[in-house]
Design a protein around this motif. Structure first.
Motif, short mmCIF file in Angstrom:
data_model
loop_
_atom_site.label_atom_id
_atom_site.label_comp_id
_atom_site.label_asym_id
_atom_site.label_seq_id
_atom_site.Cartn_x
_atom_site.Cartn_y
_atom_site.Cartn_z
N PHE A 68 0.86 -1.18 0.00
CA PHE A 68 0.00 0.00 0.00
C PHE A 68 0.89 1.23 0.00
N CYS A 69 1.01 1.84 -1.16
CA CYS A 69 1.86 3.03 -1.32
C CYS A 69 1.55 3.65 -2.66
N GLY A 70 1.05 4.86 -2.65
CA GLY A 70 0.76 5.54 -3.90
C GLY A 70 1.18 6.99 -3.80
N TYR A 71 0.28 7.88 -4.20
CA TYR A 71 0.59 9.31 -4.15
C TYR A 71 -0.11 9.98 -2.97
N GLY A 72 -0.12 9.28 -1.85
CA GLY A 72 -0.70 9.82 -0.63
C GLY A 72 -0.37 8.91 0.53
N GLU A 73 -0.86 9.24 1.70
CA GLU A 73 -0.64 8.43 2.90
C GLU A 73 -1.74 7.39 3.03
N ILE A 94 0.03 -13.79 -0.05
CA ILE A 94 1.06 -12.83 -0.44
C ILE A 94 1.39 -11.93 0.74
N LYS A 95 2.66 -11.56 0.87
CA LYS A 95 3.08 -10.64 1.92
C LYS A 95 2.47 -9.27 1.65
N ILE A 96 1.95 -8.65 2.71
CA ILE A 96 1.33 -7.33 2.59
C ILE A 96 2.12 -6.33 3.43
N ARG A 97 2.52 -5.24 2.78
CA ARG A 97 3.28 -4.19 3.46
C ARG A 97 2.58 -2.85 3.25
N VAL A 98 2.70 -1.98 4.24
CA VAL A 98 2.20 -0.61 4.11
C VAL A 98 3.38 0.34 4.25
N ASN A 99 3.56 1.22 3.27
CA ASN A 99 4.54 2.31 3.38
C ASN A 99 3.80 3.51 3.95
N THR A 100 4.26 4.01 5.08
CA THR A 100 3.51 5.04 5.80
C THR A 100 4.44 6.11 6.36
N ASN A 101 3.88 7.28 6.62
CA ASN A 101 4.65 8.31 7.30
C ASN A 101 4.58 8.16 8.82
N GLY A 118 -2.87 -8.84 12.07
CA GLY A 118 -3.48 -9.94 11.34
C GLY A 118 -3.75 -9.64 9.87
N TYR A 119 -3.59 -8.39 9.49
CA TYR A 119 -3.84 -8.00 8.10
C TYR A 119 -2.56 -7.60 7.36
N VAL A 120 -1.65 -6.97 8.09
CA VAL A 120 -0.43 -6.43 7.49
C VAL A 120 0.78 -7.17 8.04
N ASP A 121 1.67 -7.59 7.15
CA ASP A 121 2.89 -8.30 7.56
C ASP A 121 4.04 -7.35 7.87
N GLY A 122 4.06 -6.19 7.20
CA GLY A 122 5.19 -5.29 7.38
C GLY A 122 4.79 -3.84 7.25
N LEU A 123 5.53 -2.98 7.95
CA LEU A 123 5.38 -1.55 7.84
C LEU A 123 6.73 -0.94 7.51
N LYS A 159 5.26 -2.57 16.77
CA LYS A 159 6.09 -3.76 17.00
C LYS A 159 5.33 -4.85 17.75
N GLU A 160 4.33 -4.46 18.52
CA GLU A 160 3.55 -5.44 19.29
C GLU A 160 2.61 -6.25 18.41
N PHE A 161 2.28 -5.70 17.24
CA PHE A 161 1.23 -6.30 16.42
C PHE A 161 1.69 -6.76 15.03
N ILE A 162 2.83 -6.22 14.58
CA ILE A 162 3.31 -6.50 13.24
C ILE A 162 4.76 -6.94 13.31
#
Length: 199
Positions: A68-73, A94-101, A118-123, A159-162
């Motif tokens: 999850f990463c596009g032209y916004g947060e 599939i591994k799911i990652r979110v790129n976030t600020n 439970g939804y996201v594997d990485g941040l 870190k506690e959840f992902i």
């Protein structure tokens, strides 16, 4: 409207163009894409249904991860992100990652990291500065000086959840600031990555 787009061997999800920051180095200032192909400016925030419909044009087995990463947060739309993750989880591992600020808690005015369990594997959390003052100067968040501490708090709670948490910095900030950011990550037992600035 480009919702899903390819970059390398990953499939990216562009859920919004809204962002609470105005980073001095943001690619959006001069470009409408990151891969030379897809215009990432959205005419509107796509609905969950529109996002899911676009998945029919792609085979998840062809990609190593979904990002999850596009032209916004993306976490501005944290509930929509979760709904899309539920859909993806129903048909793929599939591994799911979110790129976030990392400013989700300030955006939603409450703790949010636990919602992703439970939804996201990485941040991948953009740090980009080692102090409150430097962060305010380069990232220019609308929440002001409290933003830097909010990013650190969000990362610690996540870190506690992902399982997979990374702090990232862009390689155009001064080397001494990069190393100071690396120390912040190391002290918190968080992975660290230097991102290449996209011209």
């Amino acid at each position: 409207m480009t919702i899903l787009y390819k970059l390398g061997d990953s499939l990216y999800v562009n859920v919004t163009n809204k962002c609470p920051c105005a980073c001095k180095f943001c690619i959006r200032i001069d470009h409408d894409n990151v891969n030379g192909e897809d215009n990432l400016w959205l005419p509107h925030d796509p609905s969950v249904e529109e996002i899911i419909e676009d998945f029919k044009n792609f085979c998840l087995e062809d990609y190593k991860e979904l990002v999850f990463c596009g032209y916004g947060e993306p976490l501005i739309r944290i509930h929509e992100v979760i709904e899309v993750c539920k859909y993806v989880r129903s048909m793929s591992d599939i591994k799911i990652r979110v790129n976030t600020n990392g400013l989700s808690d300030l955006i939603h005015k409450k703790p949010t990291a636990h919602l992703l369990k439970g939804y996201v594997d990485g941040l991948s959390i953009s740090l980009n500065a080692p102090t409150k003052e430097a962060y305010l100067e380069i990232v220019r968040p609308r929440f002001g000086i409290e933003s830097f501490d909010a990013v650190l708090k969000f990362a610690e709670e996540a870190k506690e959840f992902i399982e997979d948490i990374t702090f990232s910095v862009v390689d155009i900030i001064p080397k001494e600031q990069i190393e100071a950011c690396r120390r912040i990550a190391t002290e918190r037992n968080i992975k660290f990555r230097i991102r290449t600035f996209i011209e």
